[in-house]
Design a protein around this motif. Sequence first.
Motif: not given
Length: 680
Positions: A652, A615-616
């Motif tokens: 990230y 995920r960012s």
Amino acid sequence: MKKVVLMLSLLTLAASIPAQYNPNPGAEDLYDLYSPELLAEGGPAIADSGPQSDAVNPATSGLVQRTTLDASYVGLTGFDSPNAGGGWQGHVVNIGLVAPTRIGVFSGSGHFVTSSLTGMEWGTFGALHVSAAKELFPGWIGGLGARVTAGGLDRFDVGAALDFGVVRYGSALASFENVRWGLALQNVGKWFVPNSTNGALPAPFTPSAGIAFDAVQLDWLTLNTAASVSAPAFQNLRLSLGLEALLFDTVSVHGGWKFDLREAIDDNLATRSLIPSFGLSATFSAGLGDDGFAAEQGWTETEVRVTTAAAPLYNDVWAIGAGVNAPLGVIDRQGPSVVVDYGAPVVISPNNDGVQDALIVPVTITDDRFVFGWTFTVQTTDGVTVRTIQNKDDRPENSGFQNIVDRVTAVTSGVEVPQTIRWDGLTNDGARAPDGEYEFFLSAFDDNGNVGMSPTFSMQVDATPPVVVLEQPDAADRILSPNGDGNKDVIVFGQSGSQESQWNASVVNARGAEVWSASIVDSAPTDLVWDGRGTDGQILPDGVYRYRIGTTDAGGNQARDELANIILNTEPTPVSLAISSSHISPNGDGSQDSIQLSPSVGSARGIESWTLSVRSVDGREVRLIDDLPALPSAVAFDGRGNDGMALPEGDYFAEFEARYQNGNAPTAQSPVFTVDLTAP
């Protein structure tokens, strides 16, 4: 064969009577002198009862229930008539006793007779009569008597003979009530002849018949008529008519008249006066004391009947007498005592499951005499009878010789009364009674027809069992993990069924011990929620549990259902996620083109699924890894997104989530790593 022998014997005796039968003056009126009441009625009505009339027909006392004493005196006088021979020159003293027993009714009477009247020369003699009577069949009484007579006028003689009798009561005659009739065969044997001039006293081998009935029956008046006919020695015919008017069940006025055929056609015989006989009786109660022997025998209340009478006989001879008849105690007019030991209304379920299949009530029936029958009646609330259970004295109706012998030797005892009465819920036609409200009562009657009844009690038939339906979820939905994570913290028991007074629900452990319970009152089963806690509010130990729900209705009908294999699992399931580097440069130059993502779990047991994602830093998923057959120890991430393209430069992180059977879904995030594609 026995009947044939008996008839031949009787015919032989009849044939032995002298053809030129010379009756003793007044011989046929000897029976009248045995009792003022018989004297007043002009002769015995066969169906009368008493120790003196038993000398005429030994069956007449067969229904007597009280010990009866009888005594009387009759004087014979010609007043001033030359035909009679003077004044009071004849005397008759009578005493009698009737004793009812369980075997039968026994009667005895003694008589002292003396007469020096020229119109009735009998001399002096004594007579003793004994008899036994019994109801052999319903409405039929049989009796056997024996007589001994000794004494004489100008000779001494002894007579010994038998009497046979039968009485029928309770029959109908047009619209008349209380009809009774009887037959008798008198003086069969060696007859008594007191003098050498005249014949037997009374006549031997005499058949007779009589009938009596209530011609008028009002509240204050009963008019009883009686008639009898006899054939002395088969050589004469006599008719007697009697009338009694009973006023207010206390005072009686009697009258009677007789006709003798032989006197009417034989001029050599003295005739009887055409003046009817008459008499008066009064009945009153007398006490014999409240203690002592009389009280022990139940004789404290006694009816006393006093009678006086006068009748013209032969040759201007009159008989005038008085007597007393005293049945000791009172006739049983009270019905049996009926007691039903019954408490709160009972509900039965006649479905043969062994639980409350029948109504069982303890009963007690007592009576001063004999209980001749009882009836247990079950009816609907509107009075329609659905079941009758009874027992009564089934006396045989057929009259074969063996049956007669059996009845003669039978001992009156009444019917057996059980300790309890059981109704199995079936109707009289054998069908099961429909569910609903019912009533029952017990009645009984004694040998006098008196009836006793219990109160009416209520009960209910309920053979329809309750209904419960419990949902059976899949195994995965039976796992409970009350750890407050909002996932499988509770389990819902889905259920439905019939409305009952109370449903009982519980959770038991593997040993069967109850650890939690709940009730549903006056309702159908509704869904219940269990949070894995016991009755003390504490979370229970991990293990396998079982949920049960059931009820038992008032009729004993049951409904049960359960849900097994409920697993309580609160085991911790920590997870973590590590990375091999804080930077990645997915540019294909062979240097740091990927990093290693290494998930770790505290317990691999019970894992149903897992996901690994990148995920960012703002939480947006850019890569999902969930296509591996098993949880790996490390996964190489090549820096590319779900579209296969290299991720833009930036920061990230990776996220790991594991899902367990008990509902636990722990997650772990890796440290932030940087995607860097630009060379220095």
